[in-house]
Design a protein around this motif. Structure first.
Motif, PDB file in Angstrom:
ATOM      1  N   LEU A   1       8.973   0.478   1.768  1.00 46.93           N
ATOM      2  CA  LEU A   1       7.704   0.217   1.098  1.00 46.93           C
ATOM      3  C   LEU A   1       7.166   1.485   0.436  1.00 46.93           C
ATOM      4  O   LEU A   1       7.384   2.600   0.921  1.00 46.93           O
ATOM      5  CB  LEU A   1       6.661  -0.287   2.104  1.00 46.93           C
ATOM      6  CG  LEU A   1       6.889  -1.660   2.735  1.00 46.93           C
ATOM      7  CD1 LEU A   1       5.799  -1.936   3.757  1.00 46.93           C
ATOM      8  CD2 LEU A   1       6.918  -2.765   1.671  1.00 46.93           C
ATOM      9  N   ASP A   2       6.423   1.279  -0.651  1.00 47.94           N
ATOM     10  CA  ASP A   2       5.702   2.375  -1.293  1.00 47.94           C
ATOM     11  C   ASP A   2       4.325   2.566  -0.677  1.00 47.94           C
ATOM     12  O   ASP A   2       3.750   3.651  -0.767  1.00 47.94           O
ATOM     13  CB  ASP A   2       5.547   2.111  -2.794  1.00 47.94           C
ATOM     14  CG  ASP A   2       6.886   2.054  -3.512  1.00 47.94           C
ATOM     15  OD1 ASP A   2       7.777   2.841  -3.138  1.00 47.94           O
ATOM     16  OD2 ASP A   2       7.036   1.227  -4.428  1.00 47.94           O
ATOM     17  N   TYR A   3       3.797   1.489  -0.079  1.00 46.92           N
ATOM     18  CA  TYR A   3       2.472   1.581   0.527  1.00 46.92           C
ATOM     19  C   TYR A   3       2.349   0.576   1.652  1.00 46.92           C
ATOM     20  O   TYR A   3       3.068  -0.438   1.699  1.00 46.92           O
ATOM     21  CB  TYR A   3       1.365   1.340  -0.513  1.00 46.92           C
ATOM     22  CG  TYR A   3       1.273  -0.092  -0.986  1.00 46.92           C
ATOM     23  CD1 TYR A   3       0.437  -1.016  -0.352  1.00 46.92           C
ATOM     24  CD2 TYR A   3       2.025  -0.542  -2.079  1.00 46.92           C
ATOM     25  CE1 TYR A   3       0.351  -2.332  -0.782  1.00 46.92           C
ATOM     26  CE2 TYR A   3       1.948  -1.851  -2.516  1.00 46.92           C
ATOM     27  CZ  TYR A   3       1.111  -2.744  -1.868  1.00 46.92           C
ATOM     28  OH  TYR A   3       1.048  -4.060  -2.291  1.00 46.92           O
ATOM     29  N   LEU A   4       1.456   0.860   2.568  1.00 46.83           N
ATOM     30  CA  LEU A   4       1.069  -0.052   3.628  1.00 46.83           C
ATOM     31  C   LEU A   4      -0.276  -0.658   3.271  1.00 46.83           C
ATOM     32  O   LEU A   4      -1.193   0.057   2.869  1.00 46.83           O
ATOM     33  CB  LEU A   4       0.930   0.687   4.956  1.00 46.83           C
ATOM     34  CG  LEU A   4       2.191   1.296   5.558  1.00 46.83           C
ATOM     35  CD1 LEU A   4       1.814   2.274   6.667  1.00 46.83           C
ATOM     36  CD2 LEU A   4       3.091   0.200   6.101  1.00 46.83           C
ATOM     37  N   ASP A   5      -0.390  -1.971   3.432  1.00 50.14           N
ATOM     38  CA  ASP A   5      -1.718  -2.580   3.268  1.00 50.14           C
ATOM     39  C   ASP A   5      -2.651  -2.071   4.351  1.00 50.14           C
ATOM     40  O   ASP A   5      -3.803  -1.748   4.082  1.00 50.14           O
ATOM     41  CB  ASP A   5      -1.604  -4.102   3.328  1.00 50.14           C
ATOM     42  CG  ASP A   5      -0.771  -4.643   2.186  1.00 50.14           C
ATOM     43  OD1 ASP A   5      -1.331  -4.842   1.096  1.00 50.14           O
ATOM     44  OD2 ASP A   5       0.453  -4.836   2.374  1.00 50.14           O
TER      45      ASP A   5
END
Length: 377
Positions: free
Chosen positions: A101-105
């Motif tokens: 992933l590029d980001y975590l929610d």
């Protein structure tokens, strides 16, 4: 599937979230389980650094290609609190890499269970510095915490105003943390309920006595409805090992309104029966007996005794009781046979319970085999 606003994160989460601890029991089913969960309307998946290879398995599934756009699937991982920012930076990087992933929610501080953990969170240059940097960089969008700690600790953590959501224990058979849910709601925080089927009473394998008392509802269904009727609760964890285990929980995923008269009657029947069977030996969970000089978690021991006697929930009681002395800060306290009959608790009890005798009885009923958490700290 119903969806609710996850507090100030402004995310709209399905009322059931896919937890990923138990799917590790059958890793070949991970992709199928995720696919079915999404097809049934779940839009939130929760994992953790401490769940063995859970992040790796989920990351492998993500790498295969999600059946919905990434923007429509919210992913949370959890990382334990650290005393320094560098360790947290490294952990965030490792989790993102494993998850592809590029980001975590959402990032949850995992197991904010002790006052020392809270000190680390509040300290300048502590773990929250790294979290804030990750948020500024767009690699983490929202931060919260999960906890197995005391009610006082949970309230203190909420009152730091550092967090946007909280994951905690709260079920029909354990309502101690209701004030934390109410405070979280006042702070506009999302509320995620941990393991309502398993920690909530092993309700997927209920005793016959419990089945009969809950009729015409299953114990699992009634607990889910009790939780979903609370508008301050956003989402409940469901942790299937196989796709088929999603069926029963999600049968109530569109029923999140007020309790019906029939459901209220069933819950009242449970309460009346418990009061009748336990009579003058019932611990009402006021917690006034603490602290215990021998560090026995008296209210929790007696809660498990209550359930074993009233509802024949002995298997559940032995499962939880076996965690004492074996799970560290995740389930603190000594077993009841450590009682020295010092009498310190007796004048504190407003119900005048013979606490040392009840502790001895609880130990004999629940001593069973010792247990440990599925995954380490």
């Amino acid at each position: 599937m119903r969806y609710r606003r996850f507090g100030k994160t402004e995310l709209r989460l399905s009322v059931f979230s896919l937890g990923t601890m138990r799917y590790l029991a059958a890793p070949e089913n991970v992709w199928q389980t995720i696919q079915k969960a999404i097809a049934l309307g779940i839009n939130h998946i929760e994992t953790a650094k401490g769940y063995g290879k859970s992040e790796e398995y989920l990351g492998a599934a993500i790498a295969l290609g999600l059946p919905v756009p990434r923007s429509q699937l919210h992913i949370t991982t959890k990382i334990p609190p650290t005393a320094d920012a560098d360790t947290m930076r490294r952990c965030i990087n490792e989790s993102l890499e494993k998850l592809h992933l590029d980001y975590l929610d959402c990032l949850g501080i995992h197991g904010l269970n002790t006052w020392e953990h809270l000190d680390w969170v509040k300290a300048k240059g502590g773990c929250m510095q790294a979290v804030k940097e990750a948020i500024a960089e767009g690699r983490v969008r929202h931060v919260g915490f999960s906890t197995h700690g005391s009610l006082d600790l949970i309230l203190a953590a909420i009152n730091t105003d550092l967090f946007e959501f909280v994951n905690l224990h709260y079920y029909y058979f354990f309502q101690r943390n209701l004030p934390a849910i109410q405070l979280a709601a006042a702070k506009d925080m999302g509320v995620f309920i941990i393991s309502p089927a398993d920690k909530g009473g092993r309700l997927y394998t209920p005793s016959q006595a419990l089945v009969e008392l809950c009729y015409p509802f299953s114990p699992l269904e009634l607990n889910y409805r009790f939780l979903l009727s609370n508008p301050h609760i956003t989402t409940l964890s469901v942790g299937p090992a196989t796709p088929e285990e999603l069926t029963e929980p999600l049968a109530v995923s569109d029923r999140d309104g007020e309790l019906t008269p029939e459901e209220i009657t069933a819950l009242e029947r449970l309460e009346h029966y418990k009061n009748k069977i336990l009579a003058t030996d019932k611990c009402s969970q006021c917690y006034k007996c603490l602290p215990c000089p021998e560090n026995i978690n008296i209210p929790e021991v007696l809660r498990l005794r209550n359930l074993a006697i009233a509802y024949d929930m002995t298997d559940y009681g032995q499962y939880r009781y076996g965690m004492f002395e074996n799970a560290g800060h995740w389930f603190p306290g000594m077993k009841a046979n450590r009682c020295t009959e010092c009498g310190d608790c007796l004048p504190k009890c407003p119900e005048n319970l013979a606490i040392p005798a009840l502790l001895k009885d609880a130990h004999e009923r629940l001593k069973g085999r010792s247990g440990r958490r599925l995954w380490g700290s």
